[in-house]
Design a protein around this motif. Structure first.
Motif, PDB file in Angstrom:
ATOM      1  N   PHE A 254       0.841  -1.195   0.000  1.00 23.18           N
ATOM      2  CA  PHE A 254       0.000   0.000   0.000  1.00 23.18           C
ATOM      3  C   PHE A 254       0.878   1.249   0.000  1.00 23.18           C
ATOM      4  O   PHE A 254       2.089   1.200   0.233  1.00 23.18           O
ATOM      5  N   THR A 255       0.240   2.372  -0.260  1.00 25.54           N
ATOM      6  CA  THR A 255       0.903   3.674  -0.238  1.00 25.54           C
ATOM      7  C   THR A 255       0.623   4.342   1.104  1.00 25.54           C
ATOM      8  O   THR A 255      -0.516   4.335   1.579  1.00 25.54           O
ATOM      9  N   SER A 256       1.658   4.933   1.706  1.00 22.79           N
ATOM     10  CA  SER A 256       1.493   5.624   2.982  1.00 22.79           C
ATOM     11  C   SER A 256       2.444   6.807   3.070  1.00 22.79           C
ATOM     12  O   SER A 256       3.558   6.758   2.540  1.00 22.79           O
ATOM     13  N   ASP A 257       1.987   7.861   3.761  1.00 25.21           N
ATOM     14  CA  ASP A 257       2.860   9.006   4.010  1.00 25.21           C
ATOM     15  C   ASP A 257       3.383   8.999   5.447  1.00 25.21           C
ATOM     16  O   ASP A 257       3.771  10.036   5.980  1.00 25.21           O
ATOM     17  N   ARG A 258       3.391   7.829   6.076  1.00 28.55           N
ATOM     18  CA  ARG A 258       3.808   7.724   7.478  1.00 28.55           C
ATOM     19  C   ARG A 258       5.258   8.136   7.689  1.00 28.55           C
ATOM     20  O   ARG A 258       5.653   8.466   8.812  1.00 28.55           O
TER      21      ARG A 258
END
Length: 381
Positions: A254-258
């Protein structure tokens, strides 16, 4: 490769399919006198002199009841032997799909790999204030509208069986996840509080990974295709979105900006701790697995240009494939040889494709409008 038949249209479709694969050079033979329609009529010396290595010949003949008999034969020019043949009894409106099937048979015989020309693609088309979910042949021709709405439709995703599509519709003034068969029957899978988005099928076709703002920020969940069994997979204070399953079903990428900027991560499909996958570049989104599970296509911000990139999962090496500035939504062909994506051309979205090695780039035919979010379907069984 040379193709001869008595119906130039079907021959042109086969030739275009093979040429687009990047593995064949289709000979221009305007100066050749003989036009064989059967393998017994081939003058092999004549074709060998033109450096043809294989030759396909065939006929389209009318039958009782308005049907057509389509035959083809594939010959090895150098060995002067038949490689394969086929015969189809079809309705006139099946000529195009039959041409794609013949191209698949030729491709498989000469390469040892499955052809993908008889598969289908789906995409969103915005035109004249309406959004439509369309299904078309793999070359972008013969589009068919599955859903039409004045409200946005986004995120089409093919089921592994090739007979259903998941997508998100705003027709009820909020994003809701639907599953719809190609025959038109549809059901609501996710209509929870907040946004319901980004459906992705599990390899067995029994579940979807989806993104919900069920609590607060966007997180990844899984749900059965009948709407039961909702389970939260990621738990973070970041925006987690754009899930896709690994081919064995054990992982969800998945894509995350964490980490501050969007990158690709993975988590067990049962939930748990997440691990970062993409490290090269400051912005990587929209992960999609290759059919062999060895590579991950994504969109990378390359100096302000959003381009299709391919990451080898074993080495981590990344190759930029496309040359646009606003490319999006990469999707692998069923055999992994080609990646379909959306690009911008003339101020609107258009379909494009690039070979997995980056050598062959092409624009697909489409029916106009603003084309977004293409998805390549599985092989038709």
């Amino acid at each position: 490769m040379c193709i001869r038949d008595r119906d130039s249209n079907i021959g042109n479709i086969i030739a275009a399919d093979l040429k687009r694969s990047g593995l064949f050079r289709v000979l221009e033979t305007g100066g050749v006198v003989s036009r064989p329609s059967d393998i017994s009529q081939i003058k092999y010396a004549e074709w060998a002199a033109l450096q043809a290595q294989a030759m396909a010949v065939g006929t389209v003949e009318p039958q009782a009841g308005g049907r057509l008999k389509v035959t083809f034969q594939l010959a090895d020019v150098l060995k002067q032997t038949q490689l394969t043949s086929g015969q189809y009894n079809i309705a006139p409106n099946q000529l195009r799909i039959t041409a794609h099937k013949i191209a698949d048979a030729i491709y498989q015989k000469l390469t040892g790999e499955s052809g993908i020309f008889a598969s289908r693609i789906a995409y969103i088309n915005k035109s004249k204030g309406r959004y439509t979910l369309q299904v078309a042949d793999a070359d972008g021709e013969n589009p068919r509208t599955m859903v039409s709405s004045k409200e946005p439709i986004i995120s089409p995703a093919w089921a592994p069986d090739g007979n259903r599509l998941a997508y998100v519709s705003f027709e009820k003034k909020k994003p809701i996840v639907y599953v719809q068969s190609l025959s038109g029957q549809r059901t609501i899978v996710a209509n929870f509080k907040g946004n319901n988005s980004a459906p992705a099928w599990s390899p067995d076709g029994n579940k979807l990974a989806i993104v919900l703002t069920y609590g607060a920020n966007s997180q990844v969940y899984t749900i059965n295709t009948d709407g039961s069994g909702l389970k939260q997979i990621t738990k973070s204070t970041a925006i987690d979105t754009e899930p896709t399953w690994s081919n064995d079903g054990n992982w969800i990428y998945f894509t995350s900006d964490r980490g501050g900027r969007p990158q690709i991560y993975k988590v067990s499909s049962d939930g748990g701790d997440s691990k970062r996958v993409s490290f090269e570049g400051a912005y990587n989104v929209s992960p999609r697995f290759s059919p062999d599970g060895k590579s991950l296509a994504m969109i990378r911000n390359d100096g302000g240009k959003f381009r299709v990139a391919l990451q080898d999962l074993a080495s981590g090496q990344v190759q930029l494939l496309s040359e646009g500035s606003q490319d999006e939504s990469p999707s692998f062909a069923p055999n992994g040889r080609v990646i379909l994506y959306a690009t911008r051309a003339g101020g609107r979205g258009a379909l494009a494709a690039v070979s997995a090695d980056g050598r062959v780039k092409q624009r697909l035919n489409e029916s106009g409008g603003d084309i977004r979010e293409p998805a390549w379907g599985p092989l038709i069984k």
